[in-house]
Design an enzyme around this catalytic site. Structure first.
Site, PDB file in Angstrom:
ATOM      1  N   HIS A 134      55.706  39.509  45.256  1.00 55.77           N
ATOM      2  CA  HIS A 134      54.408  39.088  44.715  1.00 55.77           C
ATOM      3  C   HIS A 134      53.975  37.757  45.340  1.00 55.77           C
ATOM      4  O   HIS A 134      52.806  37.389  45.268  1.00 55.77           O
ATOM      5  CB  HIS A 134      54.450  38.995  43.185  1.00 55.77           C
ATOM      6  CG  HIS A 134      55.401  37.985  42.665  1.00 55.77           C
ATOM      7  ND1 HIS A 134      56.758  38.144  42.715  1.00 55.77           N
ATOM      8  CD2 HIS A 134      55.185  36.782  42.080  1.00 55.77           C
ATOM      9  CE1 HIS A 134      57.344  37.087  42.181  1.00 55.77           C
ATOM     10  NE2 HIS A 134      56.409  36.240  41.782  1.00 55.77           N
ATOM     11  N   CYS A 187      33.075  62.425  37.697  1.00 55.80           N
ATOM     12  CA  CYS A 187      32.977  62.907  36.312  1.00 55.80           C
ATOM     13  C   CYS A 187      31.851  63.925  36.124  1.00 55.80           C
ATOM     14  O   CYS A 187      31.695  64.499  35.046  1.00 55.80           O
ATOM     15  CB  CYS A 187      32.762  61.726  35.375  1.00 55.80           C
ATOM     16  SG  CYS A 187      31.317  60.747  35.832  1.00 55.80           S
TER      17      CYS A 187
END
Ligand SMILES: Cc1cc2nc3c(=O)[nH]c(=O)nc-3n(C[C@H](O)[C@H](O)[C@H](O)COP(=O)(O)O)c2cc1C
Length: 189
Positions: A73, A159
């Site tokens: 990270h 969608c």
């Protein structure tokens, strides 16, 4: 010794548009850019780690607790020339705007020296999710931090509805990355 390739950190969050991101990654590696990927657990439900590793030649970073990658990270934030969250979900944008660091994308964002190197986000979501005051407030918060928000497209959404929220098309995305990193590619020649 050949010069180092320009380095792109490509961070995927969990949208159906992850398949378009894979196309862009393929094109970018072919263009001479070294790409490493980061994926949220939700992103890995849309595309497999094997696909991302196959496209880039490097394992995907998806868990800060992965053995052997304890400091990735930080390390990946130092390694890259450009970071691109693509697709950027509503959830991830809201988490970045809040400065949360309990997943790899959030931790990398906070470790990124944003005044020195560009961090881009490419939103992809349903039009109502993009227009929601929570999402808009996050985008408005991220921009003055130095984050570049790539325009989402307008049109048919996965969608079945229509509106703004389509992920930028891979060709347009690749073109913008090449403008940013192109001078580095040219310096290798
Ligand atoms: C089929 C499917 C498609 C989705 N597509 C999107 C999307 O395009 N954009 C979005 O913001 N969320 C989308 N979601 C919801 C996110 O996956 C969900 O909010 C998830 O928690 C995001 O996590 P992450 O931001 O950590 O990746 C979708 C969910 C499903 C099941």
């Amino acid at each position: 010794m050949p010069a180092a390739k320009p380095r792109l950190l490509f961070l995927l969050s969990g949208s159906i548009a992850c398949y378009k991101a894979c196309h862009a990654i393929s094109r970018l590696t072919q263009a001479g850019i070294e790409v490493r990927t980061v994926a949220t657990p939700a992103a890995l439900r849309f595309v497999g780690g094997a696909t991302l590793e196959g496209l880039t030649g490097s394992p995907v970073f998806s868990d800060v607790w992965t053995e052997g990658r304890a400091m990735d990270h930080i390390n990946l934030a130092r390694w890259a020339d450009l970071a691109l969250v693509c697709p950027a979900t509503a959830n991830t944008l809201n988490r970045l705007a809040a400065g949360l660091a309990d997943d790899p994308i959030g931790a990398l964002f906070l470790a990124w020296e944003i005044q020195q190197k560009p961090w881009w986000v490419a939103p992809a979501m349903n039009h109502a999710m993009l227009a929601h005051p929570a999402t808009q407030a996050s985008l408005a918060r991220l921009r003055p931090m130095g984050v570049r928000v790539l325009d989402a497209g307008n049109g048919a959404l996965a969608c079945g509805e229509t509106g703004e929220g389509r992920l930028i098309e891979p060709e347009a995305l690749v073109a913008q990355v090449l403008v940013e990193l192109g001078p580095r590619i040219a310096r290798q020649v």
